[in-house]
Design a protein around this motif. Structure first.
Motif, PDB file in Angstrom:
ATOM      1  N   ALA A  67      12.001 -18.112 -30.237  1.00 37.16           N
ATOM      2  CA  ALA A  67      10.988 -17.102 -29.947  1.00 37.16           C
ATOM      3  C   ALA A  67      11.572 -15.934 -29.162  1.00 37.16           C
ATOM      4  O   ALA A  67      11.215 -14.788 -29.344  1.00 37.16           O
ATOM      5  CB  ALA A  67       9.824 -17.725 -29.188  1.00 37.16           C
ATOM      6  N   GLU A  80       4.334 -13.005 -32.991  1.00 39.40           N
ATOM      7  CA  GLU A  80       4.665 -13.946 -34.075  1.00 39.40           C
ATOM      8  C   GLU A  80       3.996 -15.311 -33.887  1.00 39.40           C
ATOM      9  O   GLU A  80       3.640 -15.976 -34.856  1.00 39.40           O
ATOM     10  CB  GLU A  80       6.196 -14.137 -34.134  1.00 39.40           C
ATOM     11  CG  GLU A  80       6.897 -12.944 -34.778  1.00 39.40           C
ATOM     12  CD  GLU A  80       8.427 -13.062 -34.739  1.00 39.40           C
ATOM     13  OE1 GLU A  80       9.089 -12.308 -35.462  1.00 39.40           O
ATOM     14  OE2 GLU A  80       8.964 -13.887 -33.960  1.00 39.40           O
ATOM     15  N   ASN A  81       3.828 -15.699 -32.610  1.00 40.01           N
ATOM     16  CA  ASN A  81       3.252 -17.029 -32.344  1.00 40.01           C
ATOM     17  C   ASN A  81       1.818 -16.951 -31.848  1.00 40.01           C
ATOM     18  O   ASN A  81       1.342 -17.856 -31.173  1.00 40.01           O
ATOM     19  CB  ASN A  81       4.115 -17.754 -31.303  1.00 40.01           C
ATOM     20  CG  ASN A  81       5.512 -17.991 -31.844  1.00 40.01           C
ATOM     21  OD1 ASN A  81       5.706 -18.674 -32.843  1.00 40.01           O
ATOM     22  ND2 ASN A  81       6.496 -17.365 -31.195  1.00 40.01           N
ATOM     23  N   GLU A  94      12.209 -24.028 -30.150  1.00 45.55           N
ATOM     24  CA  GLU A  94      11.281 -22.998 -30.606  1.00 45.55           C
ATOM     25  C   GLU A  94      11.239 -21.838 -29.612  1.00 45.55           C
ATOM     26  O   GLU A  94      11.178 -20.664 -29.984  1.00 45.55           O
ATOM     27  CB  GLU A  94       9.867 -23.555 -30.770  1.00 45.55           C
ATOM     28  CG  GLU A  94       9.651 -24.447 -31.970  1.00 45.55           C
ATOM     29  CD  GLU A  94      10.068 -25.897 -31.702  1.00 45.55           C
ATOM     30  OE1 GLU A  94      10.738 -26.149 -30.673  1.00 45.55           O
ATOM     31  OE2 GLU A  94       9.764 -26.746 -32.529  1.00 45.55           O
ATOM     32  N   SER A  95      11.300 -22.298 -28.334  1.00 46.72           N
ATOM     33  CA  SER A  95      11.230 -21.281 -27.285  1.00 46.72           C
ATOM     34  C   SER A  95      12.414 -20.313 -27.382  1.00 46.72           C
ATOM     35  O   SER A  95      12.259 -19.096 -27.266  1.00 46.72           O
ATOM     36  CB  SER A  95      11.206 -21.966 -25.929  1.00 46.72           C
ATOM     37  OG  SER A  95      11.076 -21.033 -24.929  1.00 46.72           O
ATOM     38  N   ASP A 108      -1.001 -17.282 -33.293  1.00 46.17           N
ATOM     39  CA  ASP A 108      -1.905 -18.366 -33.765  1.00 46.17           C
ATOM     40  C   ASP A 108      -1.775 -19.609 -32.880  1.00 46.17           C
ATOM     41  O   ASP A 108      -2.765 -20.243 -32.529  1.00 46.17           O
ATOM     42  CB  ASP A 108      -1.596 -18.731 -35.213  1.00 46.17           C
ATOM     43  CG  ASP A 108      -1.927 -17.569 -36.155  1.00 46.17           C
ATOM     44  OD1 ASP A 108      -2.726 -16.671 -35.741  1.00 46.17           O
ATOM     45  OD2 ASP A 108      -1.386 -17.523 -37.264  1.00 46.17           O
ATOM     46  N   LEU A 109      -0.516 -19.928 -32.547  1.00 42.20           N
ATOM     47  CA  LEU A 109      -0.272 -21.123 -31.712  1.00 42.20           C
ATOM     48  C   LEU A 109      -0.803 -20.913 -30.302  1.00 42.20           C
ATOM     49  O   LEU A 109      -1.395 -21.802 -29.707  1.00 42.20           O
ATOM     50  CB  LEU A 109       1.229 -21.414 -31.652  1.00 42.20           C
ATOM     51  CG  LEU A 109       1.883 -21.793 -32.987  1.00 42.20           C
ATOM     52  CD1 LEU A 109       3.391 -21.887 -32.850  1.00 42.20           C
ATOM     53  CD2 LEU A 109       1.324 -23.135 -33.475  1.00 42.20           C
ATOM     54  N   TYR A 110      -0.542 -19.654 -29.756  1.00 42.76           N
ATOM     55  CA  TYR A 110      -0.986 -19.401 -28.385  1.00 42.76           C
ATOM     56  C   TYR A 110      -2.503 -19.467 -28.272  1.00 42.76           C
ATOM     57  O   TYR A 110      -3.041 -19.861 -27.241  1.00 42.76           O
ATOM     58  CB  TYR A 110      -0.494 -18.021 -27.909  1.00 42.76           C
ATOM     59  CG  TYR A 110       1.024 -17.938 -27.728  1.00 42.76           C
ATOM     60  CD1 TYR A 110       1.733 -19.049 -27.242  1.00 42.76           C
ATOM     61  CD2 TYR A 110       1.733 -16.795 -28.003  1.00 42.76           C
ATOM     62  CE1 TYR A 110       3.093 -18.980 -27.101  1.00 42.76           C
ATOM     63  CE2 TYR A 110       3.092 -16.721 -27.847  1.00 42.76           C
ATOM     64  CZ  TYR A 110       3.775 -17.811 -27.392  1.00 42.76           C
ATOM     65  OH  TYR A 110       5.123 -17.772 -27.237  1.00 42.76           O
TER      66      TYR A 110
END
Lengths: 168, 216
Positions: A167, A137-138, A163-164, A140-142
């Motif tokens: 997640a 899901e994340n 957020e963590s 793009d950010l990673y």
């Protein structure tokens, strides 16, 4: 052997004489017996007496069986068979029930085991997907971050705690 | 032990009674009736000598036939039919003797005449001898004398003797029917015939017994 030498009427001698009379000796032994019979009067007398006693058994009356005995016997057997048949259906019913149970439960058990095996096999990739879902899901950010160590340091500061948790 | 096909086929070919029994195995009632007719007299004759009572012998013969019928589905020709039948008869007779002996309902050895010191066999021999008014014993008395002599034998000697004499069985067949080795049968028959000769000796010595038939 002289006549005065009375031969010993031991078991072996009688066994041989009786077996000779019964035709149970081999050719060689039969010839030996016959030679001795020719030479020895007492031996011959023993043989004759055994034979006479044997022949006297013919005096025993043989059973005369009436027609009714045959009929009674066959009827008794028929009755026994009828009783046997009467017990067979009960046994058969039990056996049939067992067969039907085995036939019914067997496929059910097989289906259950099959389902569990297949679902277990199919669940394995889903479990991996479920475990990796937060990363996916994340993604793009990673990808913006240069390294994993940097991300761990950011997490350690507590800045992205909310957020963590989301997640996870 | 499983029978070889060859053995079964040999007996089937050689023995018509085996073929009848195979029909009985297939639930042929007429074949069974035929076997009963063929063997009932022979069976009762042997059993009567063993238990000394005609009605008991008939009951035992029926028991033997019942066992034959019950065993039909598992029957395999591993011997002559008569050997198989008398194997069953031997078992039935042994069981009956034990049972009868326990219950003491039957005197396996007929009781002696209380008024006489001599056994019936000796009495008959005495009558036939010069010590009593000489007369020719009739057939019935002769038969009774022989029956008494046979009754002095042990049960196994008697069975072996009867199977040999009246069924014409070989030592091997008698052994099969009685569950004994051929050598054991040889000894058994030897003792049986010596004892029989001894029991009949007084009767034979007095010369009232007809000469034996050479062709027998």
């Amino acid at each position: 052997m002289s006549e005065s030498e009375s031969y010993s009427t031991n078991d072996d001698v009688y066994e041989q004489l009786v077996a000779y009379l019964d035709g149970e000796l081999d050719a060689e032994t039969s010839q030996q017996v016959e030679r001795r019979l020719a030479e020895n009067v007492e031996y011959r007398r023993e043989l004759q007496q055994l034979q006479r006693a044997w022949d006297m058994l013919d005096e025993l009356p043989r059973a005369e069986v009436s027609e009714s005995f045959t009929q009674t016997t066959v009827e008794m057997i028929a009755l026994s068979v009828a009783e046997e048949l009467a017990t067979v259906p009960r046994r058969n019913r039990l056996r049939a029930w067992s067969v039907w149970c085995a036939a019914g439960i067997g496929p059910l058990l097989a289906a259950l085991v099959g389902y569990l095996a297949v679902s277990s096999y199919l669940d394995r990739p889903n479990a991996a997907l479920q475990r990796d879902l937060p990363v996916i899901e994340n993604m793009d950010l990673y990808e913006v971050a240069d390294s994993i160590d940097f991300l761990r340091q950011l997490e350690a500061t507590g800045l992205f705690a909310e957020e963590s948790d989301d997640a996870r | 032990m499983a029978l070889s096909d060859t053995t079964a086929q040999n007996y089937e070919l050689r023995d018509p009674d085996v073929r009848l029994m195979l029909q009985v195995r297939n639930d042929n009632a007429a074949a069974f009736e035929e076997l009963v007719q063929r063997y009932q007299g022979r069976l009762i004759s042997v059993l009567e000598q063993l238990v000394h009572q005609r009605d008991v012998a008939e009951d035992l013969a029926q028991e033997v036939f019942l066992r034959v019928f019950r065993a039909r589905k598992t029957y395999e020709p591993g011997a002559k039919f008569s050997t198989w039948l008398f194997t069953i008869a031997n078992n039935v007779a042994s069981n009956a003797r034990r049972s009868l002996a326990r219950r003491r309902e039957v005197h396996l050895i007929p009781p002696q005449n209380a008024d006489s010191q001599a056994t019936p066999l000796e009495q008959l021999a005495l009558e036939a001898s010069g010590l009593m008014p000489t007369r020719q014993v009739d057939n019935r008395e002769r038969a009774e004398m022989v029956r008494q002599a046979v009754s002095t034998l042990s049960e196994r000697q008697k069975m072996a003797l009867l199977l040999s004499k009246f069924e014409g069985m070989s030592y091997a067949e008698i052994g099969q029917a009685m569950g004994a080795s051929t050598q054991a049968v040889k000894s058994l028959l030897s003792r049986a015939r010596c004892n029989l000769r001894a029991a009949l000796e007084p009767y034979m010595k007095d010369g009232v017994v007809p000469e034996c038939h050479p062709d027998e």
